[in-house]
Design an enzyme around this catalytic site. Structure first.
Site, PDB file in Angstrom:
ATOM      1  N   SER A 270      -4.455   2.394   3.151  1.00 40.62           N
ATOM      2  CA  SER A 270      -3.998   2.117   1.620  1.00 40.62           C
ATOM      3  C   SER A 270      -4.834   0.852   1.130  1.00 40.62           C
ATOM      4  O   SER A 270      -5.280   0.999  -0.056  1.00 40.62           O
ATOM      5  CB  SER A 270      -2.693   1.335   1.713  1.00 40.62           C
ATOM      6  OG  SER A 270      -1.758   2.346   2.129  1.00 40.62           O
TER       7      SER A 270
ATOM      8  N   HIS B  14      -3.211  -3.814  -0.084  1.00 36.28           N
ATOM      9  CA  HIS B  14      -3.346  -3.011  -1.151  1.00 36.28           C
ATOM     10  C   HIS B  14      -3.935  -4.041  -2.061  1.00 36.28           C
ATOM     11  O   HIS B  14      -5.022  -3.591  -2.794  1.00 36.28           O
ATOM     12  CB  HIS B  14      -1.986  -2.745  -1.734  1.00 36.28           C
ATOM     13  CG  HIS B  14      -1.158  -1.714  -0.850  1.00 36.28           C
ATOM     14  ND1 HIS B  14       0.085  -1.331  -1.471  1.00 36.28           N
ATOM     15  CD2 HIS B  14      -1.425  -1.251   0.105  1.00 36.28           C
ATOM     16  CE1 HIS B  14       0.680  -0.477  -0.478  1.00 36.28           C
ATOM     17  NE2 HIS B  14      -0.400  -0.134   0.215  1.00 36.28           N
TER      18      HIS B  14
END
Length: 162
Positions: free
Chosen positions: A92, A143
């Site tokens: 991610s 993220h």
């Protein structure tokens, strides 16, 4: 996952303060990018990777694309290690780096490369980042770190290429 070895994967390849900082296992900043916690985790990352990764690779070329991907993933892992509170795995951080890169590209060149206008890209980026806060166990630091580093690295690469 298929073999039921989830614990083995987490123990050997995830990033955390304890494993990276205390034990000095820096290789985990790379290995964590290639393991996922579930089939849904892998599927979601694969969709984003296909969409944004294919565009970034066409524009940057294979070598610069891989550099962007790895730097974004490593920076996402470092944010997770320094700011997070639990072990994590997944691509991610690197994928959010690609999203950040495509946001910069859309701002610079318009929708020609991404197929989305700048306002749509901002909405997509905001929504993708915000969705992480709605689920338990999502590494939002990875993220955010990946997104910011991907945007910065792409900006520098894009400027150097022109």
């Amino acid at each position: 996952m298929v073999t039921g070895q989830n614990e083995f994967l987490w123990e050997r390849f995830s990033v955390s303060k304890e494993t990276v900082l205390a034990l000095g296992q820096y290789y985990r900043l790379i290995t964590a990018m290639f393991f996922h916690g579930s089939i849904m985790h892998l599927a979601a990352n694969s969709i984003y990777l296909f969409y944004f990764g294919s565009r970034a690779e066409l524009l940057l070329g294979k070598v610069r694309y891989v550099i962007l991907y790895l730097i974004s993933g490593i920076c996402g892992g470092l944010c997770s290690v320094f700011l997070g509170h639990y072990a994590s795995i997944g691509a991610s951080g690197a994928i959010f780096g690609l999203l950040g890169a495509m946001l910069i590209l859309t701002r610079e060149k318009g929708s020609r490369y991404t197929g989305m206008n700048y306002a749509t890209m901002i909405l997509l980026a905001f929504t993708a980042l915000a969705m992480g806060f709605l689920d338990v166990g999502v590494d939002n630091w990875a993220h955010l770190g990946g997104f910011l580093s991907g945007a910065l690295v792409f900006f520098l690469m894009f400027r150097a290429k022109e």
